[in-house]
Design a protein around this motif. Sequence first.
Motif, short mmCIF file in Angstrom:
data_model
loop_
_atom_site.label_atom_id
_atom_site.label_comp_id
_atom_site.label_asym_id
_atom_site.label_seq_id
_atom_site.Cartn_x
_atom_site.Cartn_y
_atom_site.Cartn_z
N GLY A 1 -56.93 -21.77 51.88
CA GLY A 1 -57.04 -21.28 53.25
C GLY A 1 -56.08 -20.15 53.59
O GLY A 1 -55.86 -19.85 54.76
N VAL A 2 -55.52 -19.52 52.56
CA VAL A 2 -54.61 -18.38 52.76
C VAL A 2 -54.84 -17.35 51.66
O VAL A 2 -55.22 -17.69 50.54
N GLU A 3 -54.61 -16.10 52.01
CA GLU A 3 -54.62 -15.06 51.00
C GLU A 3 -53.27 -15.07 50.29
O GLU A 3 -52.23 -15.30 50.92
N LEU A 4 -53.31 -14.85 49.00
CA LEU A 4 -52.09 -14.90 48.18
C LEU A 4 -51.56 -13.51 47.83
O LEU A 4 -50.41 -13.38 47.43
N PHE A 5 -52.42 -12.50 47.99
CA PHE A 5 -52.07 -11.14 47.60
C PHE A 5 -52.52 -10.14 48.65
O PHE A 5 -53.50 -10.35 49.34
N GLU A 6 -51.78 -9.05 48.73
CA GLU A 6 -52.22 -7.87 49.45
C GLU A 6 -52.96 -7.03 48.41
O GLU A 6 -52.42 -6.76 47.34
N ARG A 7 -54.18 -6.68 48.71
CA ARG A 7 -54.97 -5.91 47.77
C ARG A 7 -54.83 -4.42 48.08
O ARG A 7 -55.17 -3.98 49.17
N THR A 8 -54.30 -3.69 47.11
CA THR A 8 -54.22 -2.25 47.22
C THR A 8 -55.25 -1.66 46.27
O THR A 8 -55.97 -2.39 45.59
N ARG A 9 -55.32 -0.39 46.22
CA ARG A 9 -56.34 0.27 45.42
C ARG A 9 -56.29 -0.12 43.95
O ARG A 9 -57.33 -0.38 43.34
N ASN A 10 -55.13 -0.15 43.37
CA ASN A 10 -55.01 -0.41 41.94
C ASN A 10 -54.19 -1.65 41.58
O ASN A 10 -54.00 -1.93 40.40
N ARG A 11 -53.70 -2.35 42.58
CA ARG A 11 -52.81 -3.48 42.29
C ARG A 11 -53.04 -4.62 43.27
O ARG A 11 -53.56 -4.43 44.35
N LEU A 12 -52.61 -5.77 42.83
CA LEU A 12 -52.52 -6.92 43.72
C LEU A 12 -51.03 -7.20 43.88
O LEU A 12 -50.33 -7.42 42.90
N VAL A 13 -50.57 -7.18 45.11
CA VAL A 13 -49.15 -7.40 45.40
C VAL A 13 -49.03 -8.75 46.09
O VAL A 13 -49.65 -8.97 47.14
N GLY B 1 -49.54 -8.26 38.41
CA GLY B 1 -50.03 -7.41 39.49
C GLY B 1 -51.35 -6.72 39.23
O GLY B 1 -51.74 -5.82 39.96
N SER B 2 -52.05 -7.17 38.19
CA SER B 2 -53.30 -6.50 37.81
C SER B 2 -54.25 -7.50 37.17
O SER B 2 -53.90 -8.15 36.18
N LEU B 3 -55.45 -7.59 37.71
CA LEU B 3 -56.45 -8.48 37.10
C LEU B 3 -56.92 -7.94 35.75
O LEU B 3 -57.30 -8.71 34.88
N THR B 4 -56.86 -6.64 35.57
CA THR B 4 -57.24 -6.06 34.28
C THR B 4 -56.29 -6.54 33.19
O THR B 4 -56.72 -6.94 32.10
N LYS B 5 -55.00 -6.53 33.47
CA LYS B 5 -54.01 -7.02 32.50
C LYS B 5 -54.20 -8.51 32.24
O LYS B 5 -54.14 -8.97 31.10
N VAL B 6 -54.45 -9.27 33.30
CA VAL B 6 -54.66 -10.72 33.15
C VAL B 6 -55.93 -10.99 32.35
O VAL B 6 -55.96 -11.88 31.50
N ALA B 7 -56.97 -10.19 32.58
CA ALA B 7 -58.21 -10.34 31.82
C ALA B 7 -57.96 -10.14 30.34
O ALA B 7 -58.48 -10.88 29.50
N ASN B 8 -57.16 -9.15 29.99
CA ASN B 8 -56.82 -8.91 28.59
C ASN B 8 -56.03 -10.07 28.00
O ASN B 8 -56.26 -10.47 26.86
N ILE B 9 -55.11 -10.62 28.76
CA ILE B 9 -54.29 -11.75 28.30
C ILE B 9 -55.15 -12.98 28.08
O ILE B 9 -55.03 -13.67 27.06
N MET B 10 -56.02 -13.27 29.04
CA MET B 10 -56.81 -14.51 29.00
C MET B 10 -58.12 -14.37 28.24
O MET B 10 -58.78 -15.37 27.96
N GLY B 11 -58.51 -13.14 27.93
CA GLY B 11 -59.77 -12.93 27.24
C GLY B 11 -60.98 -13.24 28.11
O GLY B 11 -61.99 -13.75 27.63
N LYS B 12 -60.86 -12.94 29.38
CA LYS B 12 -61.95 -13.18 30.34
C LYS B 12 -62.26 -11.88 31.06
O LYS B 12 -61.50 -10.92 30.98
#
Length: 88
Positions: free
Chosen positions: A44-56, A16-27
């Motif tokens: 052609g579709v959105e996969l997440f609802e973007r909130t202030r601090n999370r991707l749901v 639920g967080s690109l910051t966490k994924v960035a740390n995992i993947m080193g990107k």
Amino acid sequence: MNLTKLHVFALTAEHGSLTKVANIMGKTRTSLSMALSSLEDELGVELFERTRNRLVINEAGTALLPDCRNILKMAESLYSKAEQFRQG
């Protein structure tokens, strides 16, 4: 579409967080955000609802995630079998 984009999608759905994924993947978070947006454009579709601090993950993301995970598992199997042949 490539495996990296699918991996970013699966990890983001899990964490639920690109910051966490960035740390995992080193990107960088920016590169992962671009990969995710690119995948959404390709599909052609959105996969997440973007909130202030999370991707749901949304309904489309939830429906597509099992196929994404299956593709990643098949790719892992392919690489594993190829490695067995390389090692003789």
